[in-house]
Write a protein that holds these residues in place. Structure first.
Motif, PDB file in Angstrom:
ATOM      1  N   GLY A   1       0.378 -13.942   4.316  1.00 45.81           N
ATOM      2  CA  GLY A   1       0.483 -14.462   5.677  1.00 45.81           C
ATOM      3  C   GLY A   1       0.382 -13.403   6.751  1.00 45.81           C
ATOM      4  O   GLY A   1       0.286 -13.735   7.933  1.00 45.81           O
ATOM      5  N   THR A   2       0.382 -12.115   6.353  1.00 51.09           N
ATOM      6  CA  THR A   2       0.281 -11.021   7.316  1.00 51.09           C
ATOM      7  C   THR A   2      -1.188 -10.777   7.679  1.00 51.09           C
ATOM      8  O   THR A   2      -2.012 -10.500   6.805  1.00 51.09           O
ATOM      9  CB  THR A   2       0.865  -9.714   6.723  1.00 51.09           C
ATOM     10  N   VAL A   3      -1.517 -10.861   8.947  1.00 46.96           N
ATOM     11  CA  VAL A   3      -2.875 -10.538   9.403  1.00 46.96           C
ATOM     12  C   VAL A   3      -2.989  -9.013   9.465  1.00 46.96           C
ATOM     13  O   VAL A   3      -2.202  -8.349  10.135  1.00 46.96           O
ATOM     14  CB  VAL A   3      -3.150 -11.148  10.788  1.00 46.96           C
ATOM     15  N   HIS A   4      -3.958  -8.448   8.746  1.00 51.48           N
ATOM     16  CA  HIS A   4      -4.009  -6.998   8.628  1.00 51.48           C
ATOM     17  C   HIS A   4      -5.427  -6.498   8.408  1.00 51.48           C
ATOM     18  O   HIS A   4      -6.325  -7.254   8.038  1.00 51.48           O
ATOM     19  CB  HIS A   4      -3.124  -6.529   7.454  1.00 51.48           C
ATOM     20  N   ALA A   5      -5.607  -5.208   8.648  1.00 52.38           N
ATOM     21  CA  ALA A   5      -6.860  -4.520   8.334  1.00 52.38           C
ATOM     22  C   ALA A   5      -6.531  -3.078   8.003  1.00 52.38           C
ATOM     23  O   ALA A   5      -5.572  -2.504   8.531  1.00 52.38           O
ATOM     24  CB  ALA A   5      -7.833  -4.580   9.503  1.00 52.38           C
TER      25      ALA A   5
ATOM     26  N   TRP B   1       0.844  -1.195   0.000  1.00 49.61           N
ATOM     27  CA  TRP B   1       0.000   0.000   0.000  1.00 49.61           C
ATOM     28  C   TRP B   1       0.877   1.241   0.000  1.00 49.61           C
ATOM     29  O   TRP B   1       1.762   1.386   0.840  1.00 49.61           O
ATOM     30  CB  TRP B   1      -0.889   0.041   1.248  1.00 49.61           C
ATOM     31  N   TYR B   2       0.577   2.165  -0.917  1.00 47.44           N
ATOM     32  CA  TYR B   2       1.194   3.503  -0.884  1.00 47.44           C
ATOM     33  C   TYR B   2       0.104   4.489  -0.485  1.00 47.44           C
ATOM     34  O   TYR B   2      -0.900   4.646  -1.198  1.00 47.44           O
ATOM     35  CB  TYR B   2       1.793   3.889  -2.245  1.00 47.44           C
ATOM     36  N   PHE B   3       0.305   5.170   0.652  1.00 45.93           N
ATOM     37  CA  PHE B   3      -0.719   6.073   1.175  1.00 45.93           C
ATOM     38  C   PHE B   3      -0.579   7.465   0.560  1.00 45.93           C
ATOM     39  O   PHE B   3       0.409   8.160   0.791  1.00 45.93           O
ATOM     40  CB  PHE B   3      -0.632   6.149   2.698  1.00 45.93           C
ATOM     41  N   VAL B   4      -1.589   7.854  -0.210  1.00 51.49           N
ATOM     42  CA  VAL B   4      -1.647   9.195  -0.794  1.00 51.49           C
ATOM     43  C   VAL B   4      -2.083  10.198   0.267  1.00 51.49           C
ATOM     44  O   VAL B   4      -1.642  11.346   0.280  1.00 51.49           O
ATOM     45  CB  VAL B   4      -2.623   9.210  -1.988  1.00 51.49           C
ATOM     46  N   GLU B   5      -2.953   9.752   1.163  1.00 50.06           N
ATOM     47  CA  GLU B   5      -3.443  10.578   2.269  1.00 50.06           C
ATOM     48  C   GLU B   5      -3.247   9.824   3.579  1.00 50.06           C
ATOM     49  O   GLU B   5      -3.033   8.606   3.583  1.00 50.06           O
ATOM     50  CB  GLU B   5      -4.929  10.907   2.083  1.00 50.06           C
ATOM     51  N   LYS B   6      -3.341  10.536   4.670  1.00 43.39           N
ATOM     52  CA  LYS B   6      -3.180   9.928   5.991  1.00 43.39           C
ATOM     53  C   LYS B   6      -4.231   8.842   6.209  1.00 43.39           C
ATOM     54  O   LYS B   6      -5.393   9.000   5.842  1.00 43.39           O
ATOM     55  CB  LYS B   6      -3.310  11.003   7.070  1.00 43.39           C
ATOM     56  N   GLY B   7      -3.812   7.737   6.814  1.00 43.44           N
ATOM     57  CA  GLY B   7      -4.728   6.643   7.079  1.00 43.44           C
ATOM     58  C   GLY B   7      -4.328   5.881   8.325  1.00 43.44           C
ATOM     59  O   GLY B   7      -3.498   6.331   9.112  1.00 43.44           O
ATOM     60  N   GLN B   8      -4.930   4.723   8.505  1.00 41.44           N
ATOM     61  CA  GLN B   8      -4.573   3.881   9.645  1.00 41.44           C
ATOM     62  C   GLN B   8      -4.684   2.414   9.262  1.00 41.44           C
ATOM     63  O   GLN B   8      -5.500   2.038   8.414  1.00 41.44           O
ATOM     64  CB  GLN B   8      -5.455   4.195  10.856  1.00 41.44           C
ATOM     65  N   ILE B   9      -3.829   1.611   9.894  1.00 44.32           N
ATOM     66  CA  ILE B   9      -3.820   0.184   9.646  1.00 44.32           C
ATOM     67  C   ILE B   9      -3.812  -0.546  10.981  1.00 44.32           C
ATOM     68  O   ILE B   9      -3.531   0.043  12.028  1.00 44.32           O
ATOM     69  CB  ILE B   9      -2.600  -0.259   8.810  1.00 44.32           C
ATOM     70  N   ALA B  10      -4.113  -1.836  10.924  1.00 42.21           N
ATOM     71  CA  ALA B  10      -3.972  -2.710  12.089  1.00 42.21           C
ATOM     72  C   ALA B  10      -3.270  -3.979  11.637  1.00 42.21           C
ATOM     73  O   ALA B  10      -3.608  -4.541  10.581  1.00 42.21           O
ATOM     74  CB  ALA B  10      -5.333  -3.042  12.693  1.00 42.21           C
ATOM     75  N   ILE B  11      -2.288  -4.426  12.412  1.00 46.58           N
ATOM     76  CA  ILE B  11      -1.528  -5.629  12.088  1.00 46.58           C
ATOM     77  C   ILE B  11      -1.627  -6.605  13.252  1.00 46.58           C
ATOM     78  O   ILE B  11      -1.416  -6.237  14.412  1.00 46.58           O
ATOM     79  CB  ILE B  11      -0.044  -5.305  11.827  1.00 46.58           C
ATOM     80  N   GLY B  12      -1.943  -7.857  12.939  1.00 48.40           N
ATOM     81  CA  GLY B  12      -1.920  -8.917  13.937  1.00 48.40           C
ATOM     82  C   GLY B  12      -0.543  -9.552  13.933  1.00 48.40           C
ATOM     83  O   GLY B  12      -0.278 -10.467  13.152  1.00 48.40           O
ATOM     84  N   GLU B  13       0.333  -9.056  14.792  1.00 53.06           N
ATOM     85  CA  GLU B  13       1.733  -9.497  14.758  1.00 53.06           C
ATOM     86  C   GLU B  13       1.885 -10.960  15.164  1.00 53.06           C
ATOM     87  O   GLU B  13       2.731 -11.678  14.630  1.00 53.06           O
ATOM     88  CB  GLU B  13       2.575  -8.626  15.692  1.00 53.06           C
ATOM     89  N   ASP B  14       1.073 -11.405  16.109  1.00 50.61           N
ATOM     90  CA  ASP B  14       1.214 -12.742  16.692  1.00 50.61           C
ATOM     91  C   ASP B  14      -0.050 -13.560  16.415  1.00 50.61           C
ATOM     92  O   ASP B  14      -1.119 -13.269  16.961  1.00 50.61           O
ATOM     93  CB  ASP B  14       1.432 -12.615  18.207  1.00 50.61           C
ATOM     94  N   PRO B  15       0.035 -14.592  15.569  1.00 51.74           N
ATOM     95  CA  PRO B  15      -1.152 -15.400  15.264  1.00 51.74           C
ATOM     96  C   PRO B  15      -1.822 -15.997  16.498  1.00 51.74           C
ATOM     97  O   PRO B  15      -3.047 -16.157  16.521  1.00 51.74           O
ATOM     98  CB  PRO B  15      -0.591 -16.503  14.355  1.00 51.74           C
ATOM     99  N   GLU B  16      -1.049 -16.302  17.539  1.00 54.87           N
ATOM    100  CA  GLU B  16      -1.642 -16.878  18.749  1.00 54.87           C
ATOM    101  C   GLU B  16      -2.576 -15.878  19.439  1.00 54.87           C
ATOM    102  O   GLU B  16      -3.631 -16.256  19.963  1.00 54.87           O
ATOM    103  CB  GLU B  16      -0.553 -17.340  19.713  1.00 54.87           C
TER     104      GLU B  16
END
Length: 278
Positions: A150-154, A104-119
């Protein structure tokens, strides 16, 4: 020489009326498919060229489908928490030629969420501890986020971004914020991997390379050989006035001169070598 590609609009429950308005629709559009040979939406090109049928003319190689999928995305609500399979998993689980690594290349400010640990993600499905399972990050304009399979994300609401990915639509939803859509928990657990947010984010982005694609942010330059171009600011491409989010292809063996801020994308070694070892 370059060829203009015409966008296709995809309605989404989390989409944005603003994105629809930008492309002449009064509907809630989540994704504008700027460049695609995926069977869900195949974008049309100038001169009647077909991205899949004319692939050898465009990139010099025949693949199962046009390899790069490029979208413009904006959301009014959180997208589902999701994960994508890698190539081996896509072949095994879905009989698809490849998985879905994206950026993803952000043209405008945004937010993401990452699930770093599958457990922690698995635990959140049992006790709703999503605040602990997901690391939310504010993303500034001009930032690049790499999301290997494999990256858990939103993706969060607001913002505007260009997504570059393998031409796949394989998405396993893990959590959908109570919207009631189908989840794909069993498959998601098979493909999710550990990740660290800091390994995924590139601020003040200039260029990036992985096995599937190479991306540069350019303001001017001579482009030679196959590449896809998404314009970010008004400018000129080969003496043609161009506007934000217009999308073009320079075919193999052709040249173009860029005088506009743009993302320039090329295929990576995975696609360059496709078929060589099959």
């Amino acid at each position: 020489m370059m060829i203009k590609v015409f966008p296709k609009l995809r309605k989404q429950i989390w989409g944005s009326y603003r994105l629809g308005e930008m492309f002449g629709s009064n509907e809630k559009i989540g994704e504008v498919w700027l460049l695609s040979g995926h069977p869900l939406f195949i974008t049309e090109a100038e001169g009647g060229l077909d991205l899949n049928e004319d692939m050898e003319k465009l990139i010099g190689k025949k693949l199962p489908r046009f390899p790069l999928l490029v979208k413009l995305i904006s959301a009014e609500d959180w997208l589902s928490v999701q994960v994508h399979p890698n190539d081996d998993e896509a072949q095994e689980l879905e009989n698809e030629p490849w998985g879905k690594t994206e950026a993803w290349y952000f043209v405008e400010k945004g937010q993401i969420a990452i699930g770093e640990d599958p457990e922690k993600v698995k635990r959140a499905l049992e006790d709703n501890s999503w605040d602990e399972a997901l690391k939310k990050v504010e993303i500034e304009p001009g930032t690049f986020v790499f999301l290997p399979a494999g990256t858990v994300h939103a993706l969060g609401p607001g913002g505007l971004l260009v997504e570059v990915q393998q031409a796949s639509d394989l998405t396993y939803r893990v959590y959908d914020w109570g919207r009631g859509r189908e989840l794909h928990i069993e498959k998601a657990f098979k493909v999710m991997k550990e990740r660290k947010v800091e390994d995924l984010i590139v601020e003040n982005f200039e260029n990036f390379e992985c096995e599937y694609f190479r991306i540069e942010k350019l303001e001017r330059g001579k482009l030679e050989g196959f590449c896809a171009i998404v314009i970010l600011e008004n400018g000129v491409l080969d003496n043609r006035q161009v506007s934000p989010f217009e999308t073009f292809i320079v075919p193999k063996g052709e040249k173009a001169e860029l005088r506009a801020t743009a993302l320039v994308m090329r295929i990576g070694k995975f696609f360059e070598q496709w078929g060589d070892k099959k």
